[in-house]
Scaffold this motif. Sequence first.
Motif, short mmCIF file in Angstrom:
data_model
loop_
_atom_site.label_atom_id
_atom_site.label_comp_id
_atom_site.label_asym_id
_atom_site.label_seq_id
_atom_site.Cartn_x
_atom_site.Cartn_y
_atom_site.Cartn_z
N SER A 526 45.92 3.74 -41.47
CA SER A 526 44.72 3.17 -40.85
C SER A 526 44.66 1.65 -41.00
N GLU A 527 43.80 1.04 -40.22
CA GLU A 527 43.57 -0.39 -40.35
C GLU A 527 42.96 -0.71 -41.71
N GLY A 528 42.12 0.20 -42.20
CA GLY A 528 41.51 -0.01 -43.51
C GLY A 528 42.55 -0.06 -44.62
N GLU A 576 37.73 -0.59 -48.32
CA GLU A 576 38.03 -0.14 -46.95
C GLU A 576 38.51 1.31 -46.91
#
Length: 673
Positions: A526-528, A576
């Motif tokens: 994921s971007e997180g 995140e």
Amino acid sequence: MTLSDFAIDFLEYALMAVEDEKISQEDAVTQDILEYTIDSGDVVAAELCHYKVRGIKINAWNYDEENEVVDLFVTIFKSEAKLQRVSDKDVEDAFKKAENFFWAAREGKLLGKVEESETIVFDLVQIIEQTKETVKNVRIFVFTNGQASTETIPKAGEERNIYFDFQLWDIERLYQQYLIRSDKQPIEIDFISDYNYKLKCLSMDSVSDNVDCYLAILPANILAKIYGKYRQGILEKNVRNFLQFKTKVNRGIRKTIISSSDMFLSYNNGISTTAENVYIQYEANIPYITKIENWQIVNGGQTTASIFATSLEKGIDLSKVFVQLKISKIKNVKEMDMIVGYISQYANSQTGIKDSDFEVNSEFFVNIQQFSRSEWIPSITGGRATSKWYFERTRGQYLEDKAKLTTSESKKFDKEYPKNRKFTTPDIGKYEMSWQQKPYDVSKGAENNFKIFIDEIKNEKPVIDKDYYHYLIAKAILFKDIDAIVAREKLGGYKANMVSYLIAWISYKTNKRLSLDYIWENQRISEGLTLALTRMMPIVWDHINSPIKAGTNIGEWCKKPECWVSLKDKVVDIEELSAEVIETNAQNVDGDISEQYVSEFDIRVLEEASSIDAEIWFGISKWAKENSKFTPFDRKLLFNLGVLANRKAILNIKQAKNALRLIKASKEQGFVV
């Protein structure tokens, strides 16, 4: 597959890593040839590097501290996708450049020229210079994806009290290794043609409906030559690798050869082997073995490899060394794998075979292969799935499966099994051991880590179902994506260590609750997680480059459990990932995930943050406002922390981590608590 076809496929296959791992084409070829040498048993491990100045070049290296041996590797890269010749001069120059590197480093001439930023090369230079009183053996390997003459290999010998051994791995030798490991070139021992020798034997050809048995006494010099030609190929059914003289048994074999060669036959138990065919010639009613087909050593690999290694030493005479040999000829070829497996199992059970003596033909790996051929990757767009991950259970399997196809079938194969979605048996060990928070074992090299991993699965006996396979692929994606992120940073070395330590740290910080389902469904991280990694990477990089004991080699430091223990509880903000952490026990694929998510480390963070008085928070808040320190959000948070402390309110983990972050930053910027 012909040699020309193999040369083209090898280059294409190697260059897959250029884009995926952000390395040069020459490094990619070096990396793949290293895998073949490790697979053959010639090399235990190696570090990729790249250093080249006038008259000096190095592409990879390894230092065996226990045996005090330095391995140096130089690559001659051929960029054209065809079978190419390498000139004798190029090969001779490559050997010389590696030798020049060694002497320049040993004499301290490179310490001022190799920058500390070139970390891996700098480490090698330091090791060579610092071990000049102990290292007495240097092995130089020249690698090339071209075809070279073996006549150019320098003769092994001693120079200035250093014994040099030279090896050439060209495309022809790689091709031979490929054929052996993929069962395309059975081992055939022709005693008369190759060794001018007939092996006198005792034949027991009616002992069983399954096998014929033969007993013989084999000269050790012939056994050494056979092993020198085929190496690990003749030990394929007995997967123990020769660990140079690290075990008491191996050292004992060497000692007997050197000091009591005439007693070797009496002291040693000999070797047990299998064969598909044994050719007998009778003279005066005495049977002699003239040829053996598909010969495999199932017990006695340590003996064989020890004899070979000792034979390479200066002044060694094997003329009085003989080995007891048993050959079991398998009558039914269709049942060969099964019968050989039983022979290997029972022969080795009498000599304490270790759990690490585990074959890729085991149920564990066979089941993973079955899932890899049947489980389609989820379609991101919601349409029909079109591709799968390819598990290469045995070396060369991917290329071999593709080579059997027509042109149109080959294109379909590429679409169904993209090259960047292939993984191997050692890869599984890296993925799983990193996730199990043992990056120090992964740092010991693919082969050594794989043996440790095998011990783990032999004890735990994991069930290979669809969920296990999905989570395994998720860990593969996690590993590959983080590898690509680290590669883009161009840190200058230790990428493999960084990747494993980062995965272990993520696993630890999320208590193994990072959503692997998300990664499987989306086929990416994921971007997180990517954002969290940007904060984790500099911490891990600084950590592995700062050993507890100053001057310790970085590679060796990464292999120590202390390196992991002293990293895992360092503070890092991974807020995140909160949305990706599973709060229930639904993802309990490891069998040891606790019901309570808060880790012991988090408890300590909460306790430390809650112990700070309100006056301190208000003082920092006022100081930060007057001196324009921190962001408006952080200044507001400082005041709120003072209010919460006044109320004796319980902080959540996010607040506690931010509190400790702000306390640390305040001290660093001049606030006196």
